[in-house]
Design a protein around this motif. Structure first.
Motif, mmCIF file in Angstrom:
data_model
loop_
_atom_site.group_PDB
_atom_site.id
_atom_site.type_symbol
_atom_site.label_atom_id
_atom_site.label_comp_id
_atom_site.label_asym_id
_atom_site.label_seq_id
_atom_site.Cartn_x
_atom_site.Cartn_y
_atom_site.Cartn_z
ATOM 1 N N SER A 76 -9.613 -3.067 4.659
ATOM 2 C CA SER A 76 -9.917 -1.743 4.143
ATOM 3 C C SER A 76 -10.460 -0.865 5.259
ATOM 4 O O SER A 76 -11.158 -1.350 6.156
ATOM 5 C CB SER A 76 -10.947 -1.849 3.010
ATOM 6 O OG SER A 76 -11.244 -0.591 2.450
ATOM 7 N N ASP A 113 -0.450 -0.075 -6.601
ATOM 8 C CA ASP A 113 -1.123 1.024 -5.918
ATOM 9 C C ASP A 113 -0.559 2.334 -6.447
ATOM 10 O O ASP A 113 0.518 2.366 -7.057
ATOM 11 C CB ASP A 113 -0.922 0.915 -4.403
ATOM 12 C CG ASP A 113 -2.011 1.619 -3.611
ATOM 13 O OD1 ASP A 113 -2.878 2.259 -4.232
ATOM 14 O OD2 ASP A 113 -1.995 1.534 -2.367
ATOM 15 N N HIS A 129 -13.684 -3.984 -0.093
ATOM 16 C CA HIS A 129 -13.333 -2.566 0.048
ATOM 17 C C HIS A 129 -14.518 -1.787 0.611
ATOM 18 O O HIS A 129 -15.679 -2.118 0.343
ATOM 19 C CB HIS A 129 -12.951 -2.004 -1.326
ATOM 20 C CG HIS A 129 -12.491 -0.577 -1.309
ATOM 21 N ND1 HIS A 129 -13.265 0.469 -1.785
ATOM 22 C CD2 HIS A 129 -11.328 -0.019 -0.862
ATOM 23 C CE1 HIS A 129 -12.604 1.604 -1.633
ATOM 24 N NE2 HIS A 129 -11.434 1.330 -1.086
ATOM 25 N N ARG A 131 -7.777 -0.647 -9.143
ATOM 26 C CA ARG A 131 -7.720 0.521 -8.260
ATOM 27 C C ARG A 131 -8.201 1.750 -9.022
ATOM 28 O O ARG A 131 -7.913 1.920 -10.196
ATOM 29 C CB ARG A 131 -6.295 0.773 -7.752
ATOM 30 C CG ARG A 131 -5.782 -0.258 -6.765
ATOM 31 C CD ARG A 131 -6.458 -0.103 -5.407
ATOM 32 N NE ARG A 131 -5.878 -0.998 -4.416
ATOM 33 C CZ ARG A 131 -6.252 -2.238 -4.210
ATOM 34 N NH1 ARG A 131 -7.212 -2.761 -4.975
ATOM 35 N NH2 ARG A 131 -5.691 -2.974 -3.288
ATOM 36 N N SER A 149 -3.645 -1.512 3.013
ATOM 37 C CA SER A 149 -4.574 -0.401 2.848
ATOM 38 C C SER A 149 -4.384 0.680 3.907
ATOM 39 O O SER A 149 -5.313 1.056 4.620
ATOM 40 C CB SER A 149 -6.018 -0.921 2.896
ATOM 41 O OG SER A 149 -6.942 0.088 2.568
ATOM 42 N N SER A 180 0.836 -1.194 0.000
ATOM 43 C CA SER A 180 0.000 0.000 0.000
ATOM 44 C C SER A 180 0.875 1.251 0.000
ATOM 45 O O SER A 180 1.985 1.237 0.543
ATOM 46 C CB SER A 180 -0.917 0.012 1.235
ATOM 47 O OG SER A 180 -1.777 1.128 1.224
#
Length: 372
Positions: A183, A368, A235, A323, A138, A97
């Motif tokens: 998340s 990411d 998510h 994403r 996350s 992340s």
């Protein structure tokens, strides 16, 4: 006479050779990521030299992108949308992340290889914090609290970092309240009196979301409610404007929706999405959620005000959108394609009709992204 002339020539050549090598050494050192580690942010300014002074490159806006099969972060110029990176930062292992701390213009990433959070300012590593769990996942920055929250998917805990001192905070609710936190999102505009922030944590294995009421950095209260999701929730996203919490249920192909204030499920929830919804990016100013459907290679445009689908986009078969990020200030939507190995940039001046501007191709699978 000839001997003297020969001596002078040799001396001049040697002098210019030495100066050339010295300048080259300075240039090569200017782009190296340092190993400097500091204990607090008071020393950061001493490390803030312009590392691109010799090359003339001074990007004001950039993308920083991690990749799943290469241990590094690459930086791309966001203004000219170049496909060639202008800088890279190596990591010990896979990066799970990335987050951007806008208050202090700092990037932080979770390095699975070193099991640590790494902080980067002005393209230089300035601090590492280890022992953040086996799978920090996350990570999210909360500006109101000036805290960085790092859920550990393996240990079922959350780790809390004071970004002003770059150190762990000892706060009681370290347990995520469930299994496999994957998340988090937060409501910065809670209507409850004196409540500063409401934090939500999605537990993948337990199939529910837990909420914390936060009155200050030391006063956290775990609420009794458990907000159920459906199968394989991947998510969560918060819409503070329309007071909505969305959960992407990847296996049941729908979205569960709750009110941010009463934590009660919205009427007619869950709502249909595409096949395998795995991520939702909020455009709060337009009351829109852009929901990515990874297996279907599509995007659903979902109204968080009307609570219904308003349109969508289709990608090429196998692109696997994973994403999405909304830049509200500039009216841009960024989408990373895992299968397509690329970044798509859309103009969302009309939020219901995204217009593709650019596609930046990579030779590796993106993981990411943050933008500055």
């Amino acid at each position: 006479m000839k001997f003297r002339l020969l001596f002078v020539c040799v001396f001049v050549v040697a002098l210019f050779t030495g100066l050339y090598c010295s300048n080259n050494d300075e240039r090569s050192d200017s782009g190296v990521v340092g190993d400097t580690s500091i204990s607090d942010l008071s020393s950061i300014d001493t490390l803030s030299g312009d590392i691109f002074e010799d090359t003339g490159i001074k990007p004001e806006k950039y993308f920083a992108i991690s990749f799943k099969n290469r241990n590094e972060i690459l930086f791309f110029d966001r203004e000219n949308l170049s496909e060639i990176s202008f800088h890279s930062i190596p990591s010990k292992g896979e990066i799970s992340s990335i987050e951007f701390i806008k208050d202090i213009n700092m990037l932080v990433y979770a390095d699975l290889g070193g099991k640590e959070l790494v902080f980067v300012k002005d393209f230089k590593e300035i601090k590492k914090i280890g022992n953040v769990g086996d799978y920090p996942y996350s990570i999210k920055y909360i500006p109101k609290l000036k805290l960085l929250i790092s859920p550990d998917k393996s240990s079922n805990r959350i780790y809390i970092i004071d970004t002003e001192k770059l150190e762990f905070l000892s706060i009681s609710p370290m347990s995520a309240g469930g299994n496999s936190p994957v998340s988090i999102c937060f409501d910065e505009s809670p209507l409850t009196r004196e409540l500063l922030v409401r934090l939500f944590i999605l537990d993948y294995s337990s199939l529910y979301v837990r909420a914390y009421d936060i009155f200050d950095t030391e006063d956290w209260g775990l609420r009794g409610e458990k907000l159920p999701s459906l199968s394989e929730p991947m998510h969560i996203a918060c819409d503070s404007t329309n007071r909505r919490l969305l959960i992407s249920n990847s296996a049941s192909n729908n979205i569960s929706a709750y009110g941010l204030d009463d934590l009660v499920q919205i009427a007619n929830s869950p709502f249909e999405a595409g096949k395998n919804p795995t991520f939702a990016a909020m455009y709060t100013g337009a009351s829109i959620a852009y929901v990515l459907n990874t297996s279907e290679d599509s995007l659903t445009i979902f109204s968080t005000k009307e609570m219904k689908t308003k349109g969508g986009l289709s990608f090429k078969t196998g692109d696997a959108p994973e994403r999405a990020y909304v830049n509200e200030d500039e009216g841009r939507l960024y989408i990373l394609l895992g299968g397509g190995k690329s970044l798509l940039v859309y103009d969302i001046s009309d939020p219901l009709m995204p217009e593709k501007i650019q596609e930046i191709k990579f030779d590796s699978t993106p993981g990411d992204l943050i933008y500055r």
